[in-house]
Scaffold this motif. Structure first.
Motif, short mmCIF file in Angstrom:
data_model
loop_
_atom_site.label_atom_id
_atom_site.label_comp_id
_atom_site.label_asym_id
_atom_site.label_seq_id
_atom_site.Cartn_x
_atom_site.Cartn_y
_atom_site.Cartn_z
N THR A 95 0.01 -28.25 72.79
CA THR A 95 1.13 -29.16 73.01
C THR A 95 2.03 -29.23 71.79
O THR A 95 3.14 -28.69 71.78
N ASN A 96 1.50 -29.87 70.70
CA ASN A 96 2.35 -30.08 69.53
C ASN A 96 2.82 -28.78 68.90
O ASN A 96 3.96 -28.66 68.48
N GLY A 97 1.91 -27.79 68.89
CA GLY A 97 2.28 -26.51 68.29
C GLY A 97 3.44 -25.86 69.02
O GLY A 97 4.34 -25.30 68.42
N LYS A 98 3.37 -25.97 70.32
CA LYS A 98 4.40 -25.33 71.15
C LYS A 98 5.75 -26.00 70.93
O LYS A 98 6.79 -25.37 70.82
N SER A 99 5.72 -27.35 70.87
CA SER A 99 6.94 -28.12 70.66
C SER A 99 7.54 -27.82 69.29
O SER A 99 8.75 -27.66 69.13
N LYS A 100 6.65 -27.74 68.28
CA LYS A 100 7.11 -27.49 66.92
C LYS A 100 7.73 -26.10 66.81
O LYS A 100 8.74 -25.91 66.13
N LYS A 101 7.14 -25.14 67.53
CA LYS A 101 7.66 -23.78 67.50
C LYS A 101 9.08 -23.71 68.05
O LYS A 101 9.95 -23.05 67.51
N ALA A 102 9.30 -24.47 69.16
CA ALA A 102 10.63 -24.48 69.76
C ALA A 102 11.63 -25.15 68.81
O ALA A 102 12.80 -24.78 68.73
N LYS A 103 11.14 -26.20 68.10
CA LYS A 103 12.03 -26.97 67.23
C LYS A 103 12.39 -26.18 65.97
O LYS A 103 13.50 -26.20 65.50
N ASN A 104 11.39 -25.52 65.41
CA ASN A 104 11.55 -24.89 64.11
C ASN A 104 11.69 -23.37 64.17
O ASN A 104 11.73 -22.72 63.13
N GLY A 105 11.70 -22.79 65.36
CA GLY A 105 11.77 -21.35 65.48
C GLY A 105 13.16 -20.84 65.14
O GLY A 105 14.06 -21.58 64.73
N THR A 106 13.35 -19.54 65.32
CA THR A 106 14.65 -18.94 65.08
C THR A 106 15.66 -19.48 66.08
O THR A 106 15.30 -20.06 67.12
N GLU B 128 17.47 -17.78 68.02
CA GLU B 128 17.29 -17.06 69.28
C GLU B 128 16.18 -17.69 70.11
O GLU B 128 16.30 -17.82 71.33
N GLN B 129 15.07 -18.09 69.45
CA GLN B 129 13.96 -18.73 70.17
C GLN B 129 14.38 -20.09 70.71
O GLN B 129 14.00 -20.47 71.82
N GLN B 130 15.16 -20.82 69.92
CA GLN B 130 15.65 -22.12 70.39
C GLN B 130 16.55 -21.94 71.60
O GLN B 130 16.50 -22.73 72.55
N LEU B 131 17.40 -20.90 71.58
CA LEU B 131 18.28 -20.63 72.71
C LEU B 131 17.46 -20.34 73.96
O LEU B 131 17.73 -20.88 75.05
N THR B 132 16.45 -19.49 73.80
CA THR B 132 15.60 -19.14 74.94
C THR B 132 14.91 -20.37 75.51
O THR B 132 14.89 -20.58 76.74
N VAL C 260 25.20 -24.19 76.50
CA VAL C 260 24.29 -23.72 75.46
C VAL C 260 24.57 -22.27 75.10
O VAL C 260 24.63 -21.89 73.92
N LEU C 261 24.78 -21.44 76.11
CA LEU C 261 25.04 -20.03 75.85
C LEU C 261 26.40 -19.84 75.18
O LEU C 261 26.55 -19.01 74.27
N SER C 262 27.37 -20.63 75.60
CA SER C 262 28.70 -20.55 74.98
C SER C 262 28.63 -20.91 73.51
O SER C 262 29.23 -20.23 72.65
N ASP C 263 27.89 -21.97 73.18
CA ASP C 263 27.73 -22.37 71.78
C ASP C 263 27.03 -21.28 70.99
O ASP C 263 27.39 -21.02 69.82
N ALA C 264 26.04 -20.66 71.62
CA ALA C 264 25.30 -19.60 70.93
C ALA C 264 26.21 -18.42 70.61
O ALA C 264 26.18 -17.87 69.50
N LEU C 265 27.04 -18.04 71.57
CA LEU C 265 27.96 -16.92 71.35
C LEU C 265 28.96 -17.27 70.25
O LEU C 265 29.30 -16.43 69.40
N SER C 266 29.44 -18.51 70.24
CA SER C 266 30.39 -18.95 69.22
C SER C 266 29.76 -18.92 67.83
O SER C 266 30.44 -18.67 66.83
#
Length: 535
Positions: A13-24, A26-30, A48-54
């Motif tokens: 649980t916590n590990g997965k959430s932390k990974k999404a929060k602190n990952g690259t 690209e990982q946050q976008l996914t 979200v995708l528009s912001d990522a492209l910008s």
């Protein structure tokens, strides 16, 4: 005061959430796109995708595909969202990301939200093989086919079907039903006839929606106009026999108004609606020959070539069998107990005698592996019985290293006879054949199952008729509705025939007295008591 115990983080649980929060990034976008996709948040995903492209983040193929799939799954899309989808697709290509079949399928669905979406969708499908090296699937064609059919653009729908055929894609009931309906509503009787037979080839029984489409055609004004005034019923009958029974396939018969009923079929195959007798539908002669050659080819590839070739030569001089017996299956039936073993005298011999009695005292062919023959022959009484069968040509022993399944199957197909076995034919050998549409048809018409009651063998014969779409020599049709029934007598059928007052006259030859029972016997030789006709 005791200090609180520090509990470790739950890695699930916590590990997965932390990974999404602190990952690259690209990982946050996914992660964010997955969340939006699961909740159906189209505007959020686009933002979200528009912001990522910008921000200069390069989305992955999965990112693009997730968003395009989300857009394609919407019941309706406004023009701006459709344009956004195509911009995303162009952006994806600009990054040299190759689209997959699912990408094109999503775009084909999205395209159909435009006023000219059918053409745009079909263009995408047509280009995917040449442009991207991707073979379409049935689902890739469904959007444009549905678009054209719903708008009664029949010729364009036929183009889609033609392209499917060139790509080796077989339609299923839903697609055939759409083609049949657009043909019916545009009054194209020839196409309706073609798609009725396509249904017959691809679908055993039809759903309620398809049955309504069929009924809609036969009760239409245009259906009255398709006709053949004069024909020789016996000539039509010969074509039906050559086809394996159950269909003519060369055009409408009769003239005038059609009568459509919903009826049951009796255990004897007689329709309660019109009194016609349905047939047991077998392979046509060309299909049978192809099937036999396929089995022989597989056997020769996997056996010592001389072994199976010798059997083929032996069959040329031993060809008067109406039934073939899978000896191993019968002899080992229910013998999985401590003292169990191959039951020759009590089981196999009992089946042989019962089959011989039903064949007007004609011997069946017993196929037995040589290893079993050697082991059984150690018993003098067994050896005497086996030698008696061999002396009358009723026994063939397959050589060591051979698989006797190929032998009894080949013999049954060659002889157009019956196969006595409880083998469900599901193992790897029959997987090679099971992809062929005609294998289930052949199995239904030729397999005889057995059991034993009070020391006597009881044979379970194939059904008297096949629950498939049938067209008779009188021009009538019978269409089974619904999924598999436990009791076929409970199934509802569409019974479709010309009204009695408008039936065209037609000529019969000297064999006018030939009845459907004789047709069923002659078409494939699968009766243990009737005559067999070979070409």
């Amino acid at each position: 005061m005791q200090e609180p115990v520090q509990r470790p983080e739950n890695p699930k649980t916590n590990g997965k959430s932390k990974k999404a929060k602190n990952g690259t990034k690209e990982q946050q976008l996914t992660h964010t796109l997955i969340t939006c996709t699961k909740s159906g948040d189209v505007s959020g995903a686009l933002a979200v995708l528009s912001d990522a492209l910008s921000a200069g983040i390069r989305p992955s193929a999965n990112n693009f595909n997730s968003l395009l799939h989300l857009l394609s799954s919407q019941a309706s899309l406004d023009p701006a969202l459709v344009d956004s989808a195509f911009n995303l697709f162009d952006q994806m290509l600009s990054y040299n990301i190759s689209p997959s079949e699912s990408t094109i399928t999503s775009m084909a669905r999205i395209a159909c939200h435009k006023s000219d979406g059918g053409d745009l969708s079909f263009d995408l499908v047509k280009s995917m093989n040449d442009k991207f090296g991707i073979k379409p699937r049935l689902r890739t064609y469904t959007p444009c086919l549905s678009f054209f059919c719903e708008r009664l653009q029949a010729e364009k729908a036929y183009e889609v079907e033609k392209h499917m055929d060139t790509m080796g894609i077989s339609p299923e009931e839903s697609e055939i039903s759409k083609l049949l309906e657009v043909s019916s509503k545009t009054g194209n009787g020839d196409k309706v006839y073609r798609y009725m037979h396509m249904l017959r080839c691809h679908v055993s029984t039809v759903g309620s929606a398809t049955s309504e489409v069929i009924e809609g055609w036969f009760t239409s004004e245009k259906a009255r106009e398709v006709c053949c005034v004069n024909w020789e019923e016996e000539s039509v009958r010969e074509v039906i026999l050559k086809n394996g029974g159950g269909y003519f396939g060369q055009g409408w018969l009769g003239t005038g108004e059609w009568e459509v009923k919903r009826a049951k079929i009796g255990i004897d195959g007689v329709c309660e609606g019109c009194g016609e007798k349905l047939r047991g539908v077998d392979l046509g002669e060309a299909e049978r020959q192809g099937f036999m050659e396929k089995v022989a080819s597989f056997a020769i590839e996997r056996e010592t070539k001389a072994n199976f070739s010798n059997f083929q030569k032996w069959m040329e001089t031993h060809s008067d069998y109406e039934a073939i017996i899978d000896a191993a299956n019968v002899g080992l039936y229910q013998q999985n107990f401590a003292d169990g073993g191959f039951s020759l005298s009590q089981q196999l011999d009992a089946v042989v005698r019962e089959v011989k009695k039903r064949c007007n005292d004609k011997w069946p062919l017993v196929v037995l592996h040589n290893r079993r023959m050697v082991a059984l022959s150690e018993n003098p009484s067994n050896r005497e019985l086996l030698e008696s069968w061999k002396s009358v040509g009723a026994l063939y022993t397959t050589p060591s290293g051979s698989n006797d399944d190929w032998y009894w199957m080949y013999a049954t197909i060659r002889q157009k006879g019956l196969l006595v076995t409880n083998d469900e034919m599901r193992d790897h050998i029959f997987e090679l054949l099971g992809n062929s549409s005609f294998f289930p048809t052949w199995k239904e018409r030729h397999q005889v199952k057995y059991t034993f009651s009070k020391g006597r063998s009881v044979l379970v014969m194939p059904p008297t008729y096949s629950s498939v779409i049938q067209e008779s020599e009188k021009g009538s049709w019978h269409v089974p509705i619904g999924d598999k029934c436990e009791d076929e007598r409970e199934r509802t059928w569409l019974c479709i025939s010309r009204c009695a007052s408008t039936k065209a006259t037609h000529r019969t030859n000297a064999v006018e007295g030939t009845d459907d029972d004789e047709i069923n016997r002659e078409q494939n030789g699968t009766s243990l008591v009737g005559k067999r006709k070979r070409s």
